[in-house]
Scaffold this active site. Structure first.
Site, short mmCIF file in Angstrom:
data_model
loop_
_atom_site.label_atom_id
_atom_site.label_comp_id
_atom_site.label_asym_id
_atom_site.label_seq_id
_atom_site.Cartn_x
_atom_site.Cartn_y
_atom_site.Cartn_z
N GLU A 195 15.11 -3.73 -1.12
CA GLU A 195 14.07 -3.53 -2.13
C GLU A 195 14.32 -4.35 -3.39
O GLU A 195 13.39 -4.88 -3.99
CB GLU A 195 13.94 -2.04 -2.48
CG GLU A 195 13.32 -1.20 -1.35
CD GLU A 195 14.26 -0.92 -0.19
OE1 GLU A 195 15.49 -1.10 -0.35
OE2 GLU A 195 13.77 -0.52 0.89
N HIS A 234 10.72 10.96 2.34
CA HIS A 234 9.40 10.39 2.67
C HIS A 234 8.31 11.17 1.96
O HIS A 234 7.21 11.29 2.46
CB HIS A 234 9.16 10.41 4.19
CG HIS A 234 10.14 9.59 4.97
ND1 HIS A 234 11.37 10.06 5.33
CD2 HIS A 234 10.09 8.31 5.41
CE1 HIS A 234 12.04 9.12 5.99
NE2 HIS A 234 11.28 8.04 6.04
#
Lengths: 469, 355
Positions: B90, B160
């Site tokens: 990321e 999530h």
């Protein structure tokens, strides 16, 4: 160019057979050829066993080279990314080769050309500018350092000992190559024409500072010079350089991105992110790592256990070269060639320049608390990159004592004058506190500016009087 | 169970979500199609890539269409040099995006889940956000837009499900935008991509398939930093963003049955946010409730609450109510307990009105 590269090409290495590179013929790549015909079981297992592995019960062996013998049959795993041969030997790959990767140099410590050295020719004009800029950088450092000690600027950080990496790398680049610096490379900006006055304005954070007085001294940046503004966080510029390089590639530009970091910076995640992205994106970016031995007080032995930085490139599929960072001609040649490879081959190149931070980390540091003065003196005197290059330009008849005196005194005068000018210049106006957070001032900042101005009216003594309101 | 049931009803009722009151500029009645949020995002990206040859879409698994299929078909249409996979990293994605944007491109980066944005936090906070300011406007990375799915989905557990928007709302120099519906998502995303500032665009992933709305097919943009009153009322103002608005709307409908008139505001842009619209509403209703999925402590609801108390203190007839996630990690089995559900909101509406 190919001919001089040939003899030294073994210091460039690749994990893959190079594409379109006729000048890199197989004999020079045997170091990395994984299909060596020498069965490695001939190597005594104990000879290369490191002590910490001796107690393991498994009959594991440690391979110093990556030439674990493959089984004779053509069996291989057809694995994503390419076929991998099988072996019946259980051998671990060593953390490093028997010999450290050699360091490419052109000039010895006395400034004499090393026999059979291969390098990119430097013209008289170029050589003199390189030397002059190294002296300018040196002079700028010593004066700024004193100015900081006198309390006239808040902070400074010298390039002492790393003048060659600074100037010679800049000299080897084209002006439209995009530079994303760390913070110890103002020589690149100097080379590109940033004036002494502009350096001084930045350090004084006055109204002429391009950065509008928002960052500490030495955080230079200039759009005109394709030199991105310095930020303090370590290694953050590296993945950004990959993005910039990708843009150059997509725009079909004959230019590359060049980014710098130090040995400490290679421990940051961003270093690894950048190397991996650059390889995968096939980005024309040159990574120049100034391995100067020290990250503030942390020596390289406490920073990593690899053979320096150059070997890290290999794991990412990136070509690399280790170069004597105190040899301006070697740095120039390596960067010049790396740049050509990056642009022509659309691939990244990693350069590890072995140098030494002769100065303290910054004006907030006293490096004698953690390293030997003898060590500093050795690098300052015996391995001084500026005097080494001076001997070479002198030997060429390009430089005299008279030139030296004139240059040093002229730079000194220019700097003293620039400092006087910068000190007298106004601070940036208060509106610069609020502008440029976004492209336009949002309502919350408008509101805060109004409120602050009222407070200043009420308590004027709380605020510096030299900031125009 | 009833709380969970309430949530499901609101989401399964696909057409029920369209609460957009604004008519978008350039939207022609002929070119309107029923789209889910995922397809609306895809359409926005398609338009962005088509309208500017110097725009790029990239991130983990983006090339084949993305794990949520938001980028489906784009690599085929625009080529793998403009729509591409990146390594799984990321900080690399955002750092790369900053460099790309700084060269004058529109860099549209995807972080696969907002839960995984933290390795890129330094690049966002210390680099993207300060890029223009620290250079004295010599450089900027305004072309950078970071898209990332956020929020609960019913089974996402710790990693999530999170709503990390508040972390980014503490960062001058970036904008934070969250759409509530397909039509909003398309128009806001196009605005973000073309805005000259770096933006983190959180996509309510629970709504990717469940929210369906009439979406103009053409190229339109919705203004940033403008909140929208999506339901008018007189007794209490409710402020939210993203997926939570559908829950809040359910609560508004139930409150109405009990004679309470709720005004519902979609903030859309969290920073820099539109205080004026909220202030005007609270000056009318005299009461405020803020709701978000993120943990209550230090959530952006606290900022909304404090700002409105500052501005409307004498007009407020009750303490500002916050109905938010709990101060626990986002839980799996306990998700129905963690969530700021319709009945929690309804109870808070009632007690605030009765205060």
């Amino acid at each position: 160019m190919a001919s001089w590269l040939l003899a030294r090409s073994r210091v460039f290495f690749s994990t893959h057979q190079p594409k379109n590179l006729p000048f890199l013929s197989p004999p020079f790549l045997n170091h990395t050829s994984s299909s060596s015909s020498v069965p490695s079981r001939k190597i005594s297992p104990t000879l290369f066993c490191f002590s910490r592995h001796e107690s393991t019960k498994a009959d594991a062996q440690l391979e110093l080279e990556h030439d674990v013998a493959e089984d004779d049959t053509n069996q291989a795993i057809d694995f994503p990314g390419g076929k991998v041969g099988f072996t019946s030997e259980m051998r671990f790959i060593s953390e490093s080769a028997q010999k450290r990767v050699p360091c490419y140099r052109v000039l010895d410590d006395n400034g004499e050309l090393v026999k059979y050295s291969n390098y990119v020719q430097v013209s008289k004009e170029m050589g003199v500018k390189m030397y002059s800029d190294m002296v300018t950088l040196q002079t700028m450092d010593s004066i700024f350092y004193e100015v900081q000690r006198q309390g006239r600027i808040s902070f400074y950080l010298t390039q002492m000992g790393e003048e060659a990496v600074n100037i010679a790398s800049a000299a080897a680049l084209a002006p439209d190559d995009i530079v994303l610096p760390q913070y110890r490379e103002p020589g690149v900006l100097l080379w590109r024409g940033f004036t002494l006055q502009q350096f001084v304005h930045q350090c004084f954070g006055n109204t002429h500072d391009f950065g509008k007085g928002r960052q500490m001294p030495i955080h230079y940046g200039s759009n005109k010079h394709n030199y991105f503004t310095v930020s303090s966080p370590i290694a953050t510029q590296l993945p950004q350089a990959v993005g910039a390089a990708y843009s150059l590639k997509m725009d079909g530009k004959s230019a590359c991105a060049v980014t710098f970091c130090g040995d400490g910076g290679t421990s940051e995640g961003d270093f690894h992110a950048a190397m991996n992205f650059a390889a995968v994106m096939e980005a024309p970016v040159v990574f120049i790592c100034r391995n100067n031995g020290w990250a503030i007080s942390t020596p390289v032995e406490e920073q990593f256990r690899s053979d320096g930085i150059v070997v890290k490139g290999k794991a990412y599929g990136i070509w690399g070269i280790r170069v004597d960072g105190n040899d301006a001609l070697a740095v120039y040649s390596a960067v010049h060639t790396a740049r050509e490879i990056a642009i022509r081959e659309k691939r990244p190149v990693l350069i590890e320049a072995l140098t030494y931070r002769v100065g303290h980390h910054s004006t907030s540091d006293d490096s004698t608390k953690y390293r030997a003065i003898d060590e500093i003196e050795y690098w300052k005197m015996t391995r001084n990159p500026v005097s080494r290059f001076k001997r070479w330009v002198e030997r060429n008849g390009w430089w005299s004592d008279k030139d030296e005196l004139e240059l040093r005194s002229s730079i000194r005068k220019q700097l003293m004058h620039a400092i006087q000018v910068a000190e007298k210049a106004q601070k940036p106006p208060l509106e610069d506190l609020f502008s440029d957070v976004y492209d336009i001032l949002p309502s919350n900042l408008q509101e805060q500016e109004k409120l602050l101005r009222k407070t200043i009216e009420k308590h004027p003594k709380d605020y510096p009087s030299d900031v125009p309101l | 169970m009833s709380t969970k049931f309430g949530r499901l009803v609101s989401l399964v009722c696909k057409r029920g979500f369209s609460i957009s009151t604004s008519v978008q500029k350039g939207a022609s009645e002929q070119g309107v199609k029923s789209l889910n949020l995922c397809s609306a995002i895809n359409q926005a990206l398609q338009i962005a890539l088509d309208s500017d040859p110097r725009s790029y879409v990239f991130g983990e698994d983006v090339s084949f269409g993305g794990v949520f299929r938001c980028t489906a078909g784009l690599a085929d249409q625009f080529g793998k040099k403009r729509v591409f996979n990146t390594p799984l990293c990321e900080q690399g994605i955002v750092g790369f995006g900053i460099g790309l944007a700084a060269m004058g491109n529109r860099a549209i980066a995807e972080i696969q889940f907002a839960d995984y944005i933290f390795p890129a936090f330094d690049q966002i906070v210390n680099e993207a956000a300060k890029f223009r300011y620290r250079s004295g406007n010599q450089f900027n990375c305004g072309g950078l837009t970071i898209r990332t799915p956020y929020g609960a989905v019913g089974h996402g557990g710790h990693y999530h499900s999170q709503s990390p928007e508040a972390f980014f709302c503490h960062v001058p120099g970036i904008k934070v935008v969250i759409p509530r519906s397909p039509r909003q998502a398309k128009g806001l995303l196009l605005s973000c991509i073309r805005d000259p500032n770096p933006i983190v665009f959180f996509e309510p992933k629970w709504l990717y398939r469940l929210a369906v709305e009439e979406v103009p097919e053409d190229d339109y943009m919705l203004p940033l930093s403008e909140a929208e009153v999506i339901r008018e009322g007189s007794d209490i103002t409710l402020v939210g963003w993203g997926a939570q608005l559908s829950i809040m709307k359910e609560a508004c409908l139930d409150a109405e049955k009990e004679g309470i008139s709720c005004e519902l505001i979609d903030l859309k842009t969290l920073i820099p946010w539109d205080k004026e619209t909220v202030e005007a509403s609270v000056n009318k209703t005299g009461r405020l409730l803020v709701s978000h999925e993120a943990p209550i402590t230090g959530g952006f609801g606290a900022e909304v609450s404090a700002s409105i108390v500052e501005r409307c203190f004498s007009r407020l007839e009750a303490p500002v109510a916050r109905v938010c996630g709990l101060d626990t990690p986002f839980p799996l089995v306990f998700e129905p307990f963690y969530m700021p559900t319709k009945n929690k909101i309804l109870d808070a509406i009632k007690s605030t009105v009765k205060y």
